[in-house]
Motif scaffolding. Structure first.
Motif, short mmCIF file in Angstrom:
data_model
loop_
_atom_site.label_atom_id
_atom_site.label_comp_id
_atom_site.label_asym_id
_atom_site.label_seq_id
_atom_site.Cartn_x
_atom_site.Cartn_y
_atom_site.Cartn_z
N GLU A 100 71.23 48.32 39.31
CA GLU A 100 70.35 47.62 39.82
C GLU A 100 69.75 48.70 41.26
O GLU A 100 68.76 48.61 41.31
CB GLU A 100 69.94 46.51 40.19
N ARG A 154 66.07 50.75 41.22
CA ARG A 154 65.90 51.10 42.33
C ARG A 154 64.96 52.59 43.18
O ARG A 154 63.85 52.92 43.13
CB ARG A 154 65.76 50.06 43.35
N GLU A 155 66.73 53.14 42.98
CA GLU A 155 65.97 54.62 44.05
C GLU A 155 65.03 55.35 43.21
O GLU A 155 64.47 56.26 43.39
CB GLU A 155 67.42 55.11 44.30
N GLU A 212 60.57 51.72 43.06
CA GLU A 212 60.34 49.60 43.01
C GLU A 212 61.73 50.00 42.90
O GLU A 212 62.37 49.44 42.36
CB GLU A 212 59.54 49.98 41.52
N TYR A 213 61.13 48.64 44.90
CA TYR A 213 61.81 47.56 44.84
C TYR A 213 62.14 46.82 43.09
O TYR A 213 63.46 45.67 43.00
CB TYR A 213 61.88 46.62 45.68
N ASN A 214 61.08 46.15 43.03
CA ASN A 214 60.68 45.11 42.25
C ASN A 214 61.62 45.42 40.73
O ASN A 214 60.79 46.68 40.56
CB ASN A 214 59.44 44.55 42.16
N LEU A 215 62.15 44.62 40.26
CA LEU A 215 63.27 45.46 39.24
C LEU A 215 62.44 45.31 37.64
O LEU A 215 62.04 46.39 37.00
CB LEU A 215 64.35 44.24 38.88
N ALA A 249 60.12 48.60 37.53
CA ALA A 249 61.39 49.68 38.11
C ALA A 249 61.26 49.67 36.43
O ALA A 249 61.48 51.13 35.72
CB ALA A 249 62.27 49.33 38.95
N ASP A 307 64.54 42.86 50.11
CA ASP A 307 65.32 42.02 49.73
C ASP A 307 65.13 39.96 49.86
O ASP A 307 65.30 39.82 51.22
CB ASP A 307 66.98 42.91 50.10
#
Lengths: 306, 306
Positions: free
Chosen positions: A173, A177-178, A182-185, A188, B89
């Motif tokens: 994960e 994200r990286e 996008e932080y939201n999976l 992403a 997070d």
């Protein structure tokens, strides 16, 4: 039996966890992958080792139905070595030392007899090498790849090209994200899918994995264990069980993919029960089936109706 | 409709997330719980507020079928206030300020007409007060409790007594680990079960929840969303949907419990889509059913056979 080709690393690891330590033990993405896949299909490995690589490890792989004809031994070289440690939070390894050795100059050469293998796993190596491997094959039926933060940071364009050329992407994960920013999976995963692959399996350590396809999500928890000893190799074992089952089933239907994720999760749950390949290499088919049975029960929303 | 009693907090929250902020908004465990439970059953709240508590919030609760007769207003007091923030997070809140106000002197008095309610949720309050509530009731059919790290650290013995007196425990994974001293969740859950409760629901934020029973584990993922706005209240909403469905179903069978976890997860997925109770209070039953349908699909190992 269906054949699978894996191109990746073979390593000698030093691992320390809160539960013990193991030095100079067999490891590497291609090793975990192929031994896991060997329970379902016929894996062949393309990788490099040095003169220091113990013959007993090669024998162990062969005993587990892994074809090692593509395992090149570099006489003047040393095997790739990784030293890492885990705290009680077994999700993240702290890398203490990486000695690339023969992996530094590794340029995989696919033997012509492997060029028509239908299932290909490009384990975590330089994306330029992953592309090179693809060029050496006759576009296998199913190609999957893995990667790591280092390539995201240093070779993003090549990696993007790889993602656009494969059917199935394995990423953890943090990497998803990286890579996408996008932080939201969910976002992403959609971004990665938009590049071409039909499925993305997002690995989440002890939380399991999410399989994203076009308009579908399958949630595959990790099998809960009372004793987790060493998570090293869990991700590659997951990919090995996953691809092994796919090759065995011979289909790429949604239902097959879900079962493949489940078998991947089950296989990974064995790997983490001991250091190195110890548990994975003394596994029996009835044990796999039994754990798959209880894994299946863990997912049943309506246990009385199934 | 089955009745549920919840004893907990009613709050005015200040929340900041990477996606925005909301000041002085309705919150509190009893609020999230009861509004969620109200979609399945008839909740009654026992809690305290101060003179500053806006009448519109009480009207909102009543509009959502929440019986507020047990909501005591302390004329000289101020409502409990919590200020917190989340980073990307969204699993962990950073508490910026807690003003206990009326919650500091709160001693719940259960109106006699509530003493026979069959479903009771002891939200996260002082375990001595949770025990006091239990003494004021005629042992409801199903009692569930929640707690937090503060009580684990300051009132462990009382908390242990609570755990031994309830049927169902809600804890997040960090709490389960801290309370039992076991990092491994399977071991932690077994320790809690050994104290008496029949089930432990271990909440894991964006990773969902695990329901542990005697010899059984059910894995309930969080519903994956493209937009998670504010996780405040997700855990209490989860408990509210869970207990609401249990009360609605009227059984405590394994299958019912699993569906209850699923409904809890679905309800929590709505809460996090907006600040405060905004999404939860404009929810429709068809929306719940629709999301439950897609949640169910996400768990199906064999989608073609179901």
């Amino acid at each position: 039996m269906s054949r699978i080709l894996v191109v990746g690393s073979v390593a000698l690891d030093n691992v320390e966890t809160p539960f013990g330590k193991a030095d100079n033990v067999l490891g590497g993405s291609a090793v975990y992958f192929s031994v896991a896949a060997g329970y379902f299909a016929s894996p062949s490995v393309v990788a490099a080792v040095g003169a220091d690589f113990p013959d007993e490890h090669i024998k162990l792989l062969q005993k587990h139905k892994v074809d090692t004809a593509g395992l090149v031994s570099i006489p003047e070289g040393k095997t790739f070595r990784w030293s890492g440690a885990y705290g009680f939070d077994l999700n993240t390894a702290e890398t203490r030392k990486t000695e690339l050795n023969v992996l530094g100059d590794f340029r995989p050469v696919i033997p012509s007899e492997y060029a028509e293998i239908e299932y290909l796993f490009l384990a975590n190596i330089d994306p330029d090498l992953q592309l090179d491997v693809l060029r050496q094959t006759k576009r296998p039926r199913i190609v999957a790849c893995d990667t790591m933060n280092y390539w995201i940071e240093t070779k993003k364009d090549s990696l993007t090209e790889v993602l656009g050329a494969v059917d199935l992407v394995f990423m953890n994960e943090a990497e998803a994200r990286e890579y996408t920013g996008e932080y939201n999976l969910v976002r992403a995963a959609r971004k990665i899918l938009s590049l071409g692959p039909r499925y993305v399996a997002v690995k989440r350590g002890e939380y399991g994995a999410l399989l994203f396809g076009e308009g579908s999500i399958f949630s595959a928890p990790a099998y809960p264990l009372e004793d987790v000893f060493d998570p090293t190799g869990a991700g590659d074992t997951f990919a090995g069980g996953f691809m092994g089952y796919l090759a065995h089933a011979g289909s790429f239907e949604a239902g097959t993919l879900r079962k493949a994720v489940a078998f991947g999760s089950v296989m990974a749950s064995f790997t983490v029960e001991d250091f190195s390949l110890r548990r994975l290499t003394r596994l029996t088919h009835p044990e796999i089936q039994e754990r798959m049975q209880s894994y299946r029960k863990m997912l049943e929303l309506e246990p009385n109706h199934v």
